[in-house]
Write an enzyme that holds these catalytic residues in place. Structure first.
Site, PDB file in Angstrom:
ATOM      1  N   SER A  57       1.754  -9.800  -0.954  1.00 51.95           N
ATOM      2  CA  SER A  57       1.373  -8.386  -0.792  1.00 51.95           C
ATOM      3  C   SER A  57       1.710  -7.795   0.570  1.00 51.95           C
ATOM      4  O   SER A  57       1.923  -6.590   0.684  1.00 51.95           O
ATOM      5  CB  SER A  57      -0.121  -8.219  -1.078  1.00 51.95           C
ATOM      6  OG  SER A  57      -0.894  -9.074  -0.255  1.00 51.95           O
ATOM      7  N   GLU A  79     -10.041   7.449   3.712  1.00 51.01           N
ATOM      8  CA  GLU A  79     -10.932   6.606   4.504  1.00 51.01           C
ATOM      9  C   GLU A  79     -10.222   5.284   4.680  1.00 51.01           C
ATOM     10  O   GLU A  79      -9.350   4.922   3.896  1.00 51.01           O
ATOM     11  CB  GLU A  79     -12.283   6.416   3.818  1.00 51.01           C
ATOM     12  CG  GLU A  79     -12.370   5.242   2.860  1.00 51.01           C
ATOM     13  CD  GLU A  79     -11.657   5.480   1.548  1.00 51.01           C
ATOM     14  OE1 GLU A  79     -11.694   6.625   1.059  1.00 51.01           O
ATOM     15  OE2 GLU A  79     -11.072   4.521   1.023  1.00 51.01           O
ATOM     16  N   LYS A 134       0.815  -1.226   0.000  1.00 53.31           N
ATOM     17  CA  LYS A 134       0.000   0.000   0.000  1.00 53.31           C
ATOM     18  C   LYS A 134       0.846   1.273   0.000  1.00 53.31           C
ATOM     19  O   LYS A 134       0.432   2.306  -0.514  1.00 53.31           O
ATOM     20  CB  LYS A 134      -0.955  -0.003   1.199  1.00 53.31           C
ATOM     21  CG  LYS A 134      -2.117  -0.962   1.012  1.00 53.31           C
ATOM     22  CD  LYS A 134      -3.216  -0.703   2.024  1.00 53.31           C
ATOM     23  CE  LYS A 134      -4.460  -1.495   1.686  1.00 53.31           C
ATOM     24  NZ  LYS A 134      -4.315  -2.934   2.015  1.00 53.31           N
TER      25      LYS A 134
HETATM   26  C1  LIG Z   1      -5.142  -3.949   1.515  1.00 52.76           C
HETATM   27  C2  LIG Z   1      -4.421  -5.218   1.249  1.00 52.76           C
HETATM   28  C3  LIG Z   1      -4.779  -6.071   0.172  1.00 52.76           C
HETATM   29  C4  LIG Z   1      -5.962  -5.830  -0.717  1.00 52.76           C
HETATM   30  O1  LIG Z   1      -5.934  -4.654  -1.458  1.00 52.76           O
HETATM   31  P1  LIG Z   1      -5.678  -4.621  -3.027  1.00 52.76           P
HETATM   32  O2  LIG Z   1      -5.961  -3.213  -3.397  1.00 52.76           O
HETATM   33  O3  LIG Z   1      -6.615  -5.588  -3.671  1.00 52.76           O
HETATM   34  O4  LIG Z   1      -4.273  -5.003  -3.241  1.00 52.76           O
HETATM   35  C5  LIG Z   1      -4.011  -7.206  -0.048  1.00 52.76           C
HETATM   36  N1  LIG Z   1      -2.959  -7.518   0.741  1.00 52.76           N
HETATM   37  C6  LIG Z   1      -2.587  -6.728   1.775  1.00 52.76           C
HETATM   38  C7  LIG Z   1      -1.418  -7.145   2.607  1.00 52.76           C
HETATM   39  C8  LIG Z   1      -3.304  -5.562   2.068  1.00 52.76           C
HETATM   40  O5  LIG Z   1      -2.942  -4.800   3.109  1.00 52.76           O
END
Ligand SMILES: *Cc1c(COP(=O)(O)O)cnc(C)c1O
Length: 392
Positions: free
Chosen positions: A376, A111, A89
Site C-alpha cells: 500500500s 480530517e 491514498k
Molecule cells: C492510510 C494507510 C493505510 C490504511 O488505510 P486503508 O484505508 O485501510 O487502506 C495503509 N497503508 C498505507 C501506506 C497508508 O498510508
C-alpha cells in the site's frame, strides 16, 4: 452482487448514514449524484488521465523472486508504493477532487490523523486550484511535524482540533461542524468509512488496483485470478481496492490483515474484528472496539495508518459472511517483515504494508500458488520507526 452496496447504502446489515440532521442536505446531495458523476464519460476520461500522467499508474505488479524463494510460493507485489505521494491514498483523493468539481464545490475539508490523508488531499487541492482546510488533532500536529509542513507547503490550512483527546476523532468532529456551516465545501474522507456513499465511493476509486491486477496477472501468469490476495486494513480502502474485482470470484482467497499492536489480548491493539462489536461509528453501522456501554476504545498500533478503532462497513460484511479472512499481526512481526523486504528485494515498505507482508510467515501457501500482496505504501515516512524499533 452479494457484496455490492444496496440502494439504502448497506452491505448486509452494515453501513447506512447515521448523521446529524444538519448534515442531511450535504450527504443527500452526494447520495443522489455520485453514481451519475463517476459513471459519466467526462469523469472517467479525467480520472484515467490523472491516474496515468499525474499518479503514474498503472502501478507495476512485480514478481518478488527472492521473497518467493523464501516462502516457497509465487509472490507478486502490487506496487502502490510507487504512486505519487507514496501510497494508494492518492487514487481516492483524485477521484474526490474531480467529484467536488463536478458538484460545483470550490473548497475542500478533510480530517487527518497521522497526516497521510491530509497530504494526499492537500496535493489534489493544489492540483485543482481549490482551497483546502485540514483538521488535525493538536497532539497529532505535534507528533507528525513533517506531514504538517508538507500540507502547508502545498498550500493547505491546517486547523488544530483542541477538544477532547485532541486526536483524530476530535478532528473529525470539528471538520463535520465546519462542513455543516459551509455546505459549499466538499468533505474528502480518506478510507472506506463514514456515512453512505463514502464507503462505496472510496472503494470504487480504489478499485483501479484490482482492475489493473487482473490485466497484469493475465499477462504474467496466463490467468486473471491469483490464488490469494493479502492487504492490510486500517479503515479498509487499500484492501477493498485490491479485493474489489475479485469479490464474486469465490476461489480467490481474500486475506485482510489488521494491526495486532502489542497483541489482541493486551489492551493495546487495533484488531477490530477480533475484539470489536457492532455499533455506529463515524456515520455508519459497523464493527468497532468499544466498552460495554458503547464508548470507543482508543486503538493502538505501531503504524499510524492502521491505528483506527473500527473497520469500514463493507469489511464488516466480508468478515461476517466469511468471504474474507481477517488475521492480526503484531508490531514486532510487522517490523521484522518490513526489514525482510528491505533485505530480500531492496524495497522499504510502509509499516502498514509490512503487516500484510508478515501474513506470509503465518499462512502456508502451495509452491505453485500465486499470491498478491498489496504494497500500500513506501516506508520513507517510517524510517525513524525502523531505526529505533526494528532489530537488524
Ligand atoms: C492510510 C494507510 C493505510 C490504511 O488505510 P486503508 O484505508 O485501510 O487502506 C495503509 N497503508 C498505507 C501506506 C497508508 O498510508
Amino acid at each position: 452482487m452479494q457484496f455490492e452496496v444496496d440502494e439504502n447504502g448497506y452491505f448486509g446489515q452494515f453501513g447506512g448514514a447515521f448523521i446529524p440532521e444538519m448534515l442531511h442536505p450535504n450527504i443527500q446531495e452526494l447520495q443522489d449524484q455520485y453514481l451519475a458523476i463517476i459513471g459519466s464519460d467526462q469523469f472517467k476520461k479525467d480520472f484515467d488521465h490523472l491516474l496515468k500522467d499525474y499518479v503514474g499508474r498503472p502501478s507495476p505488479l512485480y514478481f518478488a523472486n527472492r521473497l518467493s524463494q523464501q516462502y516457497g510460493t509465487q509472490i507478486y507485489l502490487k506496487r502502490e508504493d510507487l504512486n505519487h505521494t507514496g501510497a494508494h491514498k492518492i487514487n481516492n483523493t483524485i477521484g474526490q477532487i474531480l467529484l467536488a468539481k463536478a458538484l460545483g464545490k470550490d473548497k475542500i475539508i478533510a480530517e487527518t490523523g497521522a497526516g497521510q490523508h491530509g497530504v494526499a488531499t492537500a496535493t489534489v487541492c493544489a492540483l485543482a486550484g481549490v482551497e483546502c482546510i485540514v483538521y488535525m488533532g493538536e497532539i497529532d500536529i505535534a507528533r507528525q511535524k513533517p506531514n504538517v509542513e508538507r500540507m502547508k507547503l502545498l498550500g493547505a490550512t491546517v486547523v488544530p482540533a483542541t477538544s477532547g483527546s485532541k486526536t483524530l476523532k476530535d478532528a473529525t468532529n470539528e471538520a463535520m461542524r465546519h462542513w455543516i456551516n459551509h455546505p459549499d465545501a466538499h468533505y474528502i474522507i480518506g478510507s472506506t468509512v463514514g456515512p453512505h456513499p463514502y464507503p462505496d465511493m472510496v472503494a470504487k476509486f480504489q478499485s483501479v488496483i484490482s482492475a489493473e491486477m487482473r490485466l497484469q496477472l493475465k499477462e504474467k501468469t496466463g490467468n486473471t485470478n491469483p490464488d490469494a490476495i493479502i492487504a492490510c486494513v486500517g479503515g479498509g480502502s487499500n484492501a477493498m481496492g485490491a479485493f474489489y474485482h475479485y469479490l464474486d470470484a469465490e476461489e480467490v482467497r481474500l486475506i485482510a490483515v489488521e494491526a495486532g499492536g502489542h497483541g489482541v489480548a493486551s489492551g493495546a491493539t487495533a484488531a477490530t474484528t477480533q475484539i470489536g462489536k457492532s455499533g455506529v461509528l463515524h456515520g455508519s453501522k459497523t464493527l468497532f472496539m468499544q466498552t460495554k456501554d458503547g464508548q470507543v476504545v482508543e486503538p493502538y498500533s505501531i503504524s499510524a495508518g492502521l491505528d483506527y478503532p473500527g473497520i469500514g462497513p463493507s469489511h464488516a460484511h466480508l468478515f461476517e459472511t466469511k468471504r474474507a479472512e481477517y488475521i492480526s499481526i503484531n508490531d514486532e512481526e510487522a517490523l521484522q517483515a518490513g526489514v525482510e523486504l528491505c533485505r530480500l528485494e531492496g524495497i522499504i515498505p510502509a509499516i502498514e504494508s509490512a503487516h500484510a507482508l508478515a501474513a506470509l510467515s503465518t499462512i502456508k501457501f502451495k509452491r505453485e500458488a500465486v499470491v498478491v500482496v498489496n504494497l500500500s505504501g513506501r516506508g520513507d515516512k517510517d524510517l525513524e520507526t525502523y531505526i529505533t524499533k526494528a532489530v537488524y
